[in-house]
Write a protein that holds these residues in place. Sequence first.
Motif, PDB file in Angstrom:
ATOM      1  N   SER A  30     -42.238   1.160  29.933  1.00 33.08           N
ATOM      2  CA  SER A  30     -41.279   2.257  29.809  1.00 33.08           C
ATOM      3  C   SER A  30     -39.838   1.922  30.167  1.00 33.08           C
ATOM      4  O   SER A  30     -38.949   2.748  29.970  1.00 33.08           O
ATOM      5  CB  SER A  30     -41.740   3.450  30.651  1.00 33.08           C
ATOM      6  N   VAL A  31     -39.567   0.731  30.693  1.00 38.89           N
ATOM      7  CA  VAL A  31     -38.202   0.230  30.830  1.00 38.89           C
ATOM      8  C   VAL A  31     -37.874  -0.721  29.683  1.00 38.89           C
ATOM      9  O   VAL A  31     -36.819  -0.634  29.052  1.00 38.89           O
ATOM     10  CB  VAL A  31     -38.010  -0.472  32.197  1.00 38.89           C
ATOM     11  N   ARG A  32     -38.808  -1.612  29.375  1.00 43.16           N
ATOM     12  CA  ARG A  32     -38.543  -2.638  28.348  1.00 43.16           C
ATOM     13  C   ARG A  32     -38.518  -2.051  26.945  1.00 43.16           C
ATOM     14  O   ARG A  32     -37.738  -2.494  26.090  1.00 43.16           O
ATOM     15  CB  ARG A  32     -39.613  -3.725  28.456  1.00 43.16           C
ATOM     16  N   ILE A  33     -39.345  -1.045  26.677  1.00 47.97           N
ATOM     17  CA  ILE A  33     -39.379  -0.448  25.340  1.00 47.97           C
ATOM     18  C   ILE A  33     -38.037   0.191  24.976  1.00 47.97           C
ATOM     19  O   ILE A  33     -37.451  -0.136  23.939  1.00 47.97           O
ATOM     20  CB  ILE A  33     -40.542   0.560  25.215  1.00 47.97           C
ATOM     21  N   PRO A  34     -37.484   1.096  25.803  1.00 43.74           N
ATOM     22  CA  PRO A  34     -36.178   1.668  25.441  1.00 43.74           C
ATOM     23  C   PRO A  34     -35.045   0.655  25.499  1.00 43.74           C
ATOM     24  O   PRO A  34     -34.068   0.773  24.751  1.00 43.74           O
ATOM     25  CB  PRO A  34     -35.986   2.803  26.451  1.00 43.74           C
ATOM     26  N   ALA A  35     -35.167  -0.358  26.372  1.00 44.37           N
ATOM     27  CA  ALA A  35     -34.146  -1.408  26.380  1.00 44.37           C
ATOM     28  C   ALA A  35     -34.103  -2.111  25.029  1.00 44.37           C
ATOM     29  O   ALA A  35     -33.029  -2.343  24.463  1.00 44.37           O
ATOM     30  CB  ALA A  35     -34.436  -2.416  27.492  1.00 44.37           C
ATOM     31  N   ALA A  36     -35.279  -2.444  24.497  1.00 44.95           N
ATOM     32  CA  ALA A  36     -35.346  -3.109  23.189  1.00 44.95           C
ATOM     33  C   ALA A  36     -34.853  -2.189  22.080  1.00 44.95           C
ATOM     34  O   ALA A  36     -34.135  -2.618  21.165  1.00 44.95           O
ATOM     35  CB  ALA A  36     -36.770  -3.560  22.913  1.00 44.95           C
ATOM     36  N   CYS A  37     -35.225  -0.916  22.129  1.00 40.45           N
ATOM     37  CA  CYS A  37     -34.804   0.028  21.091  1.00 40.45           C
ATOM     38  C   CYS A  37     -33.294   0.228  21.089  1.00 40.45           C
ATOM     39  O   CYS A  37     -32.693   0.428  20.028  1.00 40.45           O
ATOM     40  CB  CYS A  37     -35.488   1.383  21.298  1.00 40.45           C
ATOM     41  N   CYS A  38     -32.671   0.177  22.274  1.00 38.70           N
ATOM     42  CA  CYS A  38     -31.237   0.490  22.400  1.00 38.70           C
ATOM     43  C   CYS A  38     -30.338  -0.738  22.442  1.00 38.70           C
ATOM     44  O   CYS A  38     -29.110  -0.609  22.487  1.00 38.70           O
ATOM     45  CB  CYS A  38     -31.007   1.324  23.654  1.00 38.70           C
ATOM     46  N   GLY A  39     -30.917  -1.931  22.473  1.00 36.36           N
ATOM     47  CA  GLY A  39     -30.093  -3.135  22.459  1.00 36.36           C
ATOM     48  C   GLY A  39     -29.460  -3.468  23.796  1.00 36.36           C
ATOM     49  O   GLY A  39     -28.360  -4.024  23.851  1.00 36.36           O
ATOM     50  N   ILE A  40     -30.152  -3.138  24.898  1.00 41.62           N
ATOM     51  CA  ILE A  40     -29.660  -3.496  26.222  1.00 41.62           C
ATOM     52  C   ILE A  40     -30.719  -4.328  26.936  1.00 41.62           C
ATOM     53  O   ILE A  40     -31.693  -4.766  26.330  1.00 41.62           O
ATOM     54  CB  ILE A  40     -29.286  -2.248  27.039  1.00 41.62           C
ATOM     55  N   VAL A  41     -30.531  -4.537  28.234  1.00 40.34           N
ATOM     56  CA  VAL A  41     -31.403  -5.384  29.035  1.00 40.34           C
ATOM     57  C   VAL A  41     -32.266  -4.500  29.928  1.00 40.34           C
ATOM     58  O   VAL A  41     -31.770  -3.536  30.531  1.00 40.34           O
ATOM     59  CB  VAL A  41     -30.548  -6.351  29.882  1.00 40.34           C
ATOM     60  N   GLY A  42     -33.559  -4.813  30.030  1.00 41.95           N
ATOM     61  CA  GLY A  42     -34.455  -4.047  30.890  1.00 41.95           C
ATOM     62  C   GLY A  42     -35.415  -4.953  31.625  1.00 41.95           C
ATOM     63  O   GLY A  42     -36.087  -5.779  31.008  1.00 41.95           O
ATOM     64  N   LEU A  43     -35.487  -4.802  32.945  1.00 49.49           N
ATOM     65  CA  LEU A  43     -36.344  -5.634  33.783  1.00 49.49           C
ATOM     66  C   LEU A  43     -37.433  -4.803  34.455  1.00 49.49           C
ATOM     67  O   LEU A  43     -37.142  -3.800  35.108  1.00 49.49           O
ATOM     68  CB  LEU A  43     -35.534  -6.323  34.884  1.00 49.49           C
ATOM     69  N   LYS A  44     -38.680  -5.229  34.280  1.00 49.48           N
ATOM     70  CA  LYS A  44     -39.791  -4.753  35.092  1.00 49.48           C
ATOM     71  C   LYS A  44     -40.095  -5.868  36.090  1.00 49.48           C
ATOM     72  O   LYS A  44     -40.630  -6.900  35.729  1.00 49.48           O
ATOM     73  CB  LYS A  44     -41.032  -4.484  34.241  1.00 49.48           C
ATOM     74  N   PRO A  45     -39.738  -5.677  37.357  1.00 49.63           N
ATOM     75  CA  PRO A  45     -40.003  -6.746  38.332  1.00 49.63           C
ATOM     76  C   PRO A  45     -41.492  -6.898  38.625  1.00 49.63           C
ATOM     77  O   PRO A  45     -42.336  -6.146  38.123  1.00 49.63           O
ATOM     78  CB  PRO A  45     -39.241  -6.278  39.579  1.00 49.63           C
ATOM     79  N   THR A  46     -41.804  -7.853  39.463  1.00 47.29           N
ATOM     80  CA  THR A  46     -43.162  -8.039  39.960  1.00 47.29           C
ATOM     81  C   THR A  46     -43.685  -6.729  40.547  1.00 47.29           C
ATOM     82  O   THR A  46     -42.949  -5.993  41.206  1.00 47.29           O
ATOM     83  CB  THR A  46     -43.170  -9.130  41.041  1.00 47.29           C
ATOM     84  N   TYR A  47     -44.968  -6.461  40.317  1.00 50.77           N
ATOM     85  CA  TYR A  47     -45.581  -5.227  40.836  1.00 50.77           C
ATOM     86  C   TYR A  47     -45.335  -5.084  42.333  1.00 50.77           C
ATOM     87  O   TYR A  47     -45.539  -6.013  43.103  1.00 50.77           O
ATOM     88  CB  TYR A  47     -47.090  -5.240  40.564  1.00 50.77           C
ATOM     89  N   ASP A  48     -44.849  -3.906  42.728  1.00 53.29           N
ATOM     90  CA  ASP A  48     -44.642  -3.520  44.123  1.00 53.29           C
ATOM     91  C   ASP A  48     -43.454  -4.209  44.767  1.00 53.29           C
ATOM     92  O   ASP A  48     -43.251  -4.081  45.984  1.00 53.29           O
ATOM     93  CB  ASP A  48     -45.908  -3.787  44.963  1.00 53.29           C
ATOM     94  N   LEU A  49     -42.631  -4.925  44.001  1.00 52.34           N
ATOM     95  CA  LEU A  49     -41.445  -5.544  44.592  1.00 52.34           C
ATOM     96  C   LEU A  49     -40.406  -4.480  44.931  1.00 52.34           C
ATOM     97  O   LEU A  49     -39.847  -4.465  46.029  1.00 52.34           O
ATOM     98  CB  LEU A  49     -40.855  -6.590  43.646  1.00 52.34           C
ATOM     99  N   LEU A  50     -40.121  -3.587  43.983  1.00 53.84           N
ATOM    100  CA  LEU A  50     -39.247  -2.456  44.256  1.00 53.84           C
ATOM    101  C   LEU A  50     -40.117  -1.260  44.637  1.00 53.84           C
ATOM    102  O   LEU A  50     -41.089  -0.957  43.943  1.00 53.84           O
ATOM    103  CB  LEU A  50     -38.387  -2.121  43.029  1.00 53.84           C
ATOM    104  N   PRO A  51     -39.803  -0.561  45.711  1.00 48.83           N
ATOM    105  CA  PRO A  51     -40.692   0.485  46.218  1.00 48.83           C
ATOM    106  C   PRO A  51     -40.785   1.680  45.276  1.00 48.83           C
ATOM    107  O   PRO A  51     -39.782   2.121  44.699  1.00 48.83           O
ATOM    108  CB  PRO A  51     -40.041   0.889  47.542  1.00 48.83           C
ATOM    109  N   VAL A  52     -41.985   2.223  45.134  1.00 43.46           N
ATOM    110  CA  VAL A  52     -42.208   3.408  44.300  1.00 43.46           C
ATOM    111  C   VAL A  52     -42.336   4.675  45.133  1.00 43.46           C
ATOM    112  O   VAL A  52     -42.593   5.749  44.588  1.00 43.46           O
ATOM    113  CB  VAL A  52     -43.453   3.249  43.399  1.00 43.46           C
TER     114      VAL A  52
END
Length: 451
Positions: free
Chosen positions: A179-201
């Motif tokens: 859900s970050v990488r899909i819209p990044a690709a659709c919109c022509g920008i950069v999207g990062l999904k880090p390692t699981y649990d690296l950024l707190p949820v």
Amino acid sequence: MDEHHTWSLLQLSDMIRNKKVSPVEVTRNLLQKIERENETTNTFITVMKDKALQQAEEAEKEIERGTYKGPLHGIPLAVKDNIAVQGVRCTNGSAVDEQHISQQNAAIIDHLEEEGAILIGKTNLDEYANHVTGKNKQYGTIQHPLNPAHSVGGSSGGSAAAVASHMAYGAIGTDTSGSVRIPAACCGIVGLKPTYDLLPVSGVTPLSWSLDHVGILSKDCQDLSVLFHTIVPGAHQTTARLPKPVDMKQVTIGIPDNYFFEKMEDTVKGKVKEVIDLCVQHGATYKEVTIPHVEEMMDVQETVIGAEAAYFHKKTVAEHKDRYEKENYMYFTYGQTITPEEYKAALTWRERIKRASRDVFEEVDILLTPTLPITAPKLTANAVRWGEEVEDMLLTLSRFTGPFNVSGLPALSVPIGHNEEQLPIGLQLVGDLYQEEKLIDVGHWIMEQVW
């Protein structure tokens, strides 16, 4: 000054640090732009005008006094509306939570505010982050910045659109199956999904706690590097951390020989191949690898998300049936039919997949795949036809991204060109656990070569 809007985060950060531009002026101009455009674009659900101006004034005073916190100080950012901001409503893109006010910040928001960032608004999303098209019946379909007839992607579509249309200098989203990488690709920008649990949820409304990730959207990899290195737990950067130069002769790239190059548009496949060839021309070693258990990954994902989402929504689905979007009501109800044995088996498979996925990086430094098998689809399209096979749009758009939520590996989408309709094409880079820096460095090198 309208030119502020098109600056990168890094450019703005340098100007603010050197006191050449005012955070208040930048924020006020950005709010005016959002006010002019948001009624049409549906990018934001809640614009935090008063809070943003207050934060901008505080940032300006601090910087004038010589108390510069770092590269996010005075920078307006957008936040997906399933992430709690104290005192601000958190709708989750749903009529169910239309009046819900968050009582405290999500952990990621606390960190952003500690770094002096300005929160400009809460962005639109697919209801409860449970789709990938950017359509929302309650708050309006998010408009694609390049072509309104096409999907912005999702579920972090509002966050991606805010960055791509210069309504924010970066954005925070969430990613459960892409859900970050899909819209990044659709919109022509950069999207990062880090390692699981690296950024707190903590403070993020869960879709599937076993697969949810907090992610970052930005205009380019330099901005991404600044954001990532500032908000990763334990970090405090007083100066911008930028991508490091890459010697491609020292890089071994892995190209999956299974699953990831099947059923895709020729234009996407051609652009990705061009990038692979470019890497090899500059000295990179090319190696075909087999991604283990990739078919099982999607089955695991379906079971885990279905069961965990149903559990979270069980009470409210019963109480507010008519306030959910119909598809979500059916999905969260269906999830209640998944048995505990099926759920436990899926989690066991997930652990097996996580261990097996890392073995690939004994042979290669980085994996390259398409982010999506297609470019941004038309809003009227609900499925994709591959010869005689008809594939649901949700599966089409998450087919290449979802496996890496299951494995928990970091994954980055960068734009590498356009099709004949000028719709962006995304390339996905995947690394071993906690290898985000390597992804950002290589992603920056690729964008410098092709953009």
